[in-house]
Write an enzyme that holds these catalytic residues in place. Structure first.
Site, PDB file in Angstrom:
ATOM      1  N   ASP A 129     -63.171   1.816 -16.112  1.00 31.34           N
ATOM      2  CA  ASP A 129     -63.942   0.425 -15.448  1.00 31.34           C
ATOM      3  C   ASP A 129     -63.622  -0.763 -16.335  1.00 31.34           C
ATOM      4  O   ASP A 129     -63.941  -0.779 -17.279  1.00 31.34           O
ATOM      5  CB  ASP A 129     -65.200   0.614 -15.055  1.00 31.34           C
ATOM      6  N   CYS A 132     -66.715  -2.120 -17.978  1.00 30.77           N
ATOM      7  CA  CYS A 132     -67.332  -1.167 -18.994  1.00 30.77           C
ATOM      8  C   CYS A 132     -67.334  -1.715 -20.436  1.00 30.77           C
ATOM      9  O   CYS A 132     -66.001  -1.552 -20.763  1.00 30.77           O
ATOM     10  CB  CYS A 132     -66.860   0.441 -18.758  1.00 30.77           C
ATOM     11  N   CYS A 135     -65.358   1.197 -22.144  1.00 27.62           N
ATOM     12  CA  CYS A 135     -64.123   1.337 -21.806  1.00 27.62           C
ATOM     13  C   CYS A 135     -63.279   0.410 -22.517  1.00 27.62           C
ATOM     14  O   CYS A 135     -61.949   0.475 -22.946  1.00 27.62           O
ATOM     15  CB  CYS A 135     -63.932   1.044 -20.629  1.00 27.62           C
ATOM     16  N   ARG A 159     -67.424   1.356 -11.534  1.00 26.18           N
ATOM     17  CA  ARG A 159     -68.635   2.143 -11.145  1.00 26.18           C
ATOM     18  C   ARG A 159     -69.434   1.705 -10.373  1.00 26.18           C
ATOM     19  O   ARG A 159     -70.401   2.267  -9.661  1.00 26.18           O
ATOM     20  CB  ARG A 159     -69.492   1.683 -12.487  1.00 26.18           C
TER      21      ARG A 159
END
Length: 245
Positions: A129, A132, A135, A159
């Site tokens: 994502d 994120c 991430c 998400r």
């Protein structure tokens, strides 16, 4: 499933036993009583489990719980089996099979791939994502992973779901003329592509749904081609170790 998984690990159903005289579950009765107890959870499959007195119950096409054969006990957490000296998580074992089959059928061209440099030693699949934090942290090491001979396939998992702003932005990234560059720009520089949407945007929704089917609950979620879970954020050293490189 949130209403169900928030219950205690062992939940006694307010229903009569749903078991045949020969000791096997009466699936029709179980489905009816389960549906009455949990209207938002649909039983989509009931399968045998390695445990003699339990069956595996699939809900809404993706969630796995376990039930006693008399239908009175529902277990919403992990079920661990001691098998020949090993500790086996039955739910994770089931998901691993689903992931292996699902990844084998997926079109890799619909993913955003950062290929290994030189000889490929391993490949991983990471649900991601762009909003994120972990991430983004993972992506800062992308060159370390590829230089170690690891090919990284990114799959979209906004998400907030398909209607979230992240999902909308990721569709433009997946449709960009250079999706690798667009993904890096979004993660590291907060620059989102404005590429025109086309069929390529559908990959975001397909991959999000696949993530749900795989048991993804957060990002990053990293798996091998065999469906084994490697974790969330992992350093290059940790990933090399987990892949046995």
């Amino acid at each position: 499933m949130k209403a169900l998984t928030a219950t205690a690990l062992g939940l006694l159903m307010a229903a009569t036993a749903v078991v045949h005289a020969e000791g096997e579950m009466d699936e029709k009765a179980f489905r009816a009583e389960f549906q009455e107890a949990f209207p938002r959870a649909r039983v989509t499959a009931i399968n045998p489990s390695p445990a003699d007195n339990l069956v595996e119950v699939e809900l809404n096409g993706r969630e796995i719980v376990y039930a006693s054969k008399d239908g009175q006990l529902i277990f919403t957490g992990d079920v661990i089996q001691m098998r020949d000296g090993d500790v086996v998580n039955l739910k994770e074992e089931r998901y691993q099979k689903v992931r292996r089959e699902g990844l084998a059928e997926m079109d890799k061209d619909a993913m955003i791939t950062y290929a290994a440099e030189g000889d490929e030693k391993a490949e991983i699949y990471a649900f991601t994502d762009i909003t994120c934090g972990y991430c983004r942290k993972l992506h800062r090491h992308i060159e370390d992973y590829t230089q170690a001979g690891i090919t990284v396939h990114y799959l979209a998992f906004p998400r907030g779901g398909p209607t979230s702003q992240a999902a909308k932005d990721m569709r433009h990234i997946w449709c960009d003329a250079d999706p690798r560059q667009a993904l890096t720009a979004a993660k590291l520089n907060d620059k989102v592509s404005d590429a025109e949407l086309a069929d390529c945007a559908d990959a975001v929704d397909r991959e999000y749904q696949m993530g749900l089917d795989f048991g993804v609950r957060g990002t990053p979620a990293i798996y091998t081609a065999e469906g084994a879970q490697l974790g969330g954020y992992v350093t290059p050293e940790q990933l090399n170790q987990r892949l046995g490189l």
